[in-house]
Design a protein around this motif. Structure first.
Motif, PDB file in Angstrom:
ATOM      1  N   PHE A  11      54.493  14.504 -47.666  1.00 61.09           N
ATOM      2  CA  PHE A  11      55.670  15.193 -47.576  1.00 61.09           C
ATOM      3  C   PHE A  11      56.239  15.883 -48.803  1.00 61.09           C
ATOM      4  O   PHE A  11      57.455  16.511 -48.798  1.00 61.09           O
ATOM      5  CB  PHE A  11      56.796  14.203 -47.118  1.00 61.09           C
ATOM      6  N   GLU A  12      55.529  15.353 -50.074  1.00 59.78           N
ATOM      7  CA  GLU A  12      56.101  15.882 -51.230  1.00 59.78           C
ATOM      8  C   GLU A  12      55.074  16.824 -52.045  1.00 59.78           C
ATOM      9  O   GLU A  12      55.312  17.538 -52.788  1.00 59.78           O
ATOM     10  CB  GLU A  12      56.669  14.813 -52.129  1.00 59.78           C
ATOM     11  N   LYS A  13      53.906  16.378 -51.683  1.00 58.61           N
ATOM     12  CA  LYS A  13      52.459  17.032 -52.467  1.00 58.61           C
ATOM     13  C   LYS A  13      51.803  17.518 -51.428  1.00 58.61           C
ATOM     14  O   LYS A  13      51.584  16.919 -50.390  1.00 58.61           O
ATOM     15  CB  LYS A  13      52.074  16.192 -53.511  1.00 58.61           C
ATOM     16  N   THR A  14      50.816  18.316 -51.945  1.00 54.62           N
ATOM     17  CA  THR A  14      49.653  18.901 -50.951  1.00 54.62           C
ATOM     18  C   THR A  14      48.336  18.105 -51.362  1.00 54.62           C
ATOM     19  O   THR A  14      47.124  18.675 -50.780  1.00 54.62           O
ATOM     20  CB  THR A  14      49.411  20.351 -51.040  1.00 54.62           C
ATOM     21  N   SER A  15      48.291  16.831 -51.951  1.00 51.74           N
ATOM     22  CA  SER A  15      47.173  16.170 -52.373  1.00 51.74           C
ATOM     23  C   SER A  15      46.221  15.611 -51.018  1.00 51.74           C
ATOM     24  O   SER A  15      44.897  15.945 -51.216  1.00 51.74           O
ATOM     25  CB  SER A  15      47.356  14.972 -53.126  1.00 51.74           C
ATOM     26  N   LEU A  16      46.922  15.315 -50.081  1.00 55.21           N
ATOM     27  CA  LEU A  16      46.076  14.859 -48.741  1.00 55.21           C
ATOM     28  C   LEU A  16      45.313  16.278 -48.221  1.00 55.21           C
ATOM     29  O   LEU A  16      44.157  16.038 -47.795  1.00 55.21           O
ATOM     30  CB  LEU A  16      46.979  14.368 -47.821  1.00 55.21           C
ATOM     31  N   GLU A  17      46.150  17.302 -48.001  1.00 59.29           N
ATOM     32  CA  GLU A  17      45.621  18.434 -47.530  1.00 59.29           C
ATOM     33  C   GLU A  17      44.549  18.886 -48.388  1.00 59.29           C
ATOM     34  O   GLU A  17      43.260  19.503 -47.835  1.00 59.29           O
ATOM     35  CB  GLU A  17      46.897  19.619 -47.346  1.00 59.29           C
ATOM     36  N   SER A  18      44.352  18.955 -49.657  1.00 63.35           N
ATOM     37  CA  SER A  18      43.515  19.303 -50.470  1.00 63.35           C
ATOM     38  C   SER A  18      42.475  18.240 -50.402  1.00 63.35           C
ATOM     39  O   SER A  18      41.189  18.907 -50.295  1.00 63.35           O
ATOM     40  CB  SER A  18      43.918  19.421 -51.999  1.00 63.35           C
ATOM     41  N   CYS A  19      42.548  17.187 -50.265  1.00 57.79           N
ATOM     42  CA  CYS A  19      41.684  16.030 -50.219  1.00 57.79           C
ATOM     43  C   CYS A  19      40.587  16.456 -48.762  1.00 57.79           C
ATOM     44  O   CYS A  19      39.443  16.555 -48.840  1.00 57.79           O
ATOM     45  CB  CYS A  19      42.036  14.831 -50.021  1.00 57.79           C
ATOM     46  N   LEU A  20      41.529  16.779 -47.770  1.00 54.14           N
ATOM     47  CA  LEU A  20      40.926  16.794 -46.568  1.00 54.14           C
ATOM     48  C   LEU A  20      40.046  18.404 -46.511  1.00 54.14           C
ATOM     49  O   LEU A  20      39.117  18.285 -45.560  1.00 54.14           O
ATOM     50  CB  LEU A  20      41.831  16.807 -45.323  1.00 54.14           C
ATOM     51  N   ARG A  21      40.481  19.214 -47.207  1.00 55.85           N
ATOM     52  CA  ARG A  21      39.844  20.335 -47.235  1.00 55.85           C
ATOM     53  C   ARG A  21      38.607  20.311 -47.921  1.00 55.85           C
ATOM     54  O   ARG A  21      37.736  20.975 -47.340  1.00 55.85           O
ATOM     55  CB  ARG A  21      40.797  21.642 -47.599  1.00 55.85           C
ATOM     56  N   PHE A  22      38.307  19.701 -48.960  1.00 57.27           N
ATOM     57  CA  PHE A  22      37.270  19.682 -49.599  1.00 57.27           C
ATOM     58  C   PHE A  22      36.282  18.367 -49.461  1.00 57.27           C
ATOM     59  O   PHE A  22      35.224  18.389 -49.680  1.00 57.27           O
ATOM     60  CB  PHE A  22      37.531  19.711 -51.280  1.00 57.27           C
ATOM     61  N   ALA A  23      36.647  17.305 -48.806  1.00 51.29           N
ATOM     62  CA  ALA A  23      35.932  16.216 -48.561  1.00 51.29           C
ATOM     63  C   ALA A  23      34.764  16.652 -47.744  1.00 51.29           C
ATOM     64  O   ALA A  23      35.028  17.110 -46.542  1.00 51.29           O
ATOM     65  CB  ALA A  23      36.908  15.085 -48.024  1.00 51.29           C
ATOM     66  N   GLN A  24      33.434  16.066 -47.992  1.00 47.92           N
ATOM     67  CA  GLN A  24      32.411  16.175 -47.049  1.00 47.92           C
ATOM     68  C   GLN A  24      32.440  15.325 -46.067  1.00 47.92           C
ATOM     69  O   GLN A  24      33.065  14.413 -46.083  1.00 47.92           O
ATOM     70  CB  GLN A  24      31.224  16.170 -48.002  1.00 47.92           C
ATOM     71  N   THR A  25      31.815  15.666 -44.802  1.00 46.63           N
ATOM     72  CA  THR A  25      31.820  14.720 -43.602  1.00 46.63           C
ATOM     73  C   THR A  25      31.153  13.454 -44.063  1.00 46.63           C
ATOM     74  O   THR A  25      30.340  13.428 -44.742  1.00 46.63           O
ATOM     75  CB  THR A  25      30.940  15.606 -42.846  1.00 46.63           C
ATOM     76  N   ASP A  26      32.005  12.466 -43.649  1.00 46.05           N
ATOM     77  CA  ASP A  26      31.670  11.011 -43.699  1.00 46.05           C
ATOM     78  C   ASP A  26      32.026  10.553 -45.132  1.00 46.05           C
ATOM     79  O   ASP A  26      31.688   9.459 -45.242  1.00 46.05           O
ATOM     80  CB  ASP A  26      30.013  10.824 -43.610  1.00 46.05           C
ATOM     81  N   SER A  27      32.767  11.266 -45.755  1.00 48.27           N
ATOM     82  CA  SER A  27      33.158  10.792 -47.043  1.00 48.27           C
ATOM     83  C   SER A  27      34.155   9.993 -46.450  1.00 48.27           C
ATOM     84  O   SER A  27      34.993  10.291 -45.560  1.00 48.27           O
ATOM     85  CB  SER A  27      33.713  11.895 -48.138  1.00 48.27           C
ATOM     86  N   SER A  28      34.838   8.760 -47.372  1.00 46.97           N
ATOM     87  CA  SER A  28      35.860   7.950 -46.886  1.00 46.97           C
ATOM     88  C   SER A  28      37.009   8.382 -47.665  1.00 46.97           C
ATOM     89  O   SER A  28      36.887   8.967 -48.779  1.00 46.97           O
ATOM     90  CB  SER A  28      35.283   6.523 -47.340  1.00 46.97           C
ATOM     91  N   ILE A  29      38.226   8.069 -47.136  1.00 48.95           N
ATOM     92  CA  ILE A  29      39.622   8.290 -47.688  1.00 48.95           C
ATOM     93  C   ILE A  29      40.303   7.191 -47.710  1.00 48.95           C
ATOM     94  O   ILE A  29      40.317   6.396 -46.630  1.00 48.95           O
ATOM     95  CB  ILE A  29      40.005   9.528 -46.736  1.00 48.95           C
ATOM     96  N   LEU A  30      40.913   7.003 -48.573  1.00 47.57           N
ATOM     97  CA  LEU A  30      41.573   5.758 -48.985  1.00 47.57           C
ATOM     98  C   LEU A  30      43.233   6.189 -49.378  1.00 47.57           C
ATOM     99  O   LEU A  30      43.365   6.920 -50.126  1.00 47.57           O
ATOM    100  CB  LEU A  30      41.261   4.886 -49.914  1.00 47.57           C
TER     101      LEU A  30
END
Length: 101
Positions: A11-30
């Motif tokens: 709600f303050e930064k776009t880090s999550l959106e950027s991560c999801l845009r560039f993360a390859q399929t099956d990469s894990s996210i914490l």
């Protein structure tokens, strides 16, 4: 396979959106620190996270939920809660970690 870590509030930064845009399929996210807010049901992130769960395992750090008083809030279905030992296990299980700050 990469482990992507996100620590900023969606709600303050776009880090999550950027991560999801560039993360390859099956990469894990914490999600940890303030990013744990994205793991909660009923937020504006729910559809984004639900869609991401189709191609990525997503984890949330339990101690950070507790630190923010969110431990009794329901998580989005499919998100896996981990403690610090689980965090270390994720790091060991992946060949590299990409931090999104």
């Amino acid at each position: 396979m990469l482990l992507h870590t996100v620590n900023k509030s969606p709600f303050e930064k776009t880090s999550l959106e950027s991560c999801l845009r560039f993360a390859q399929t099956d990469s894990s996210i914490l999600l940890y620190e303030d990013a744990v807010y994205a793991a909660l049901q009923g937020t504006q992130c729910e559809s984004l996270i639900t869609q991401a769960l189709k191609t990525h395992p997503i984890y949330v750090l339990t101690p950070d939920l507790h630190a923010r008083g969110l431990n009794d809030k329901p998580l989005i279905t499919g998100i896996q809660a981990v403690d610090y030992v689980g965090f270390v296990d994720l790091v060991v299980a992946h060949h590299a970690v990409q931090a999104w700050v």
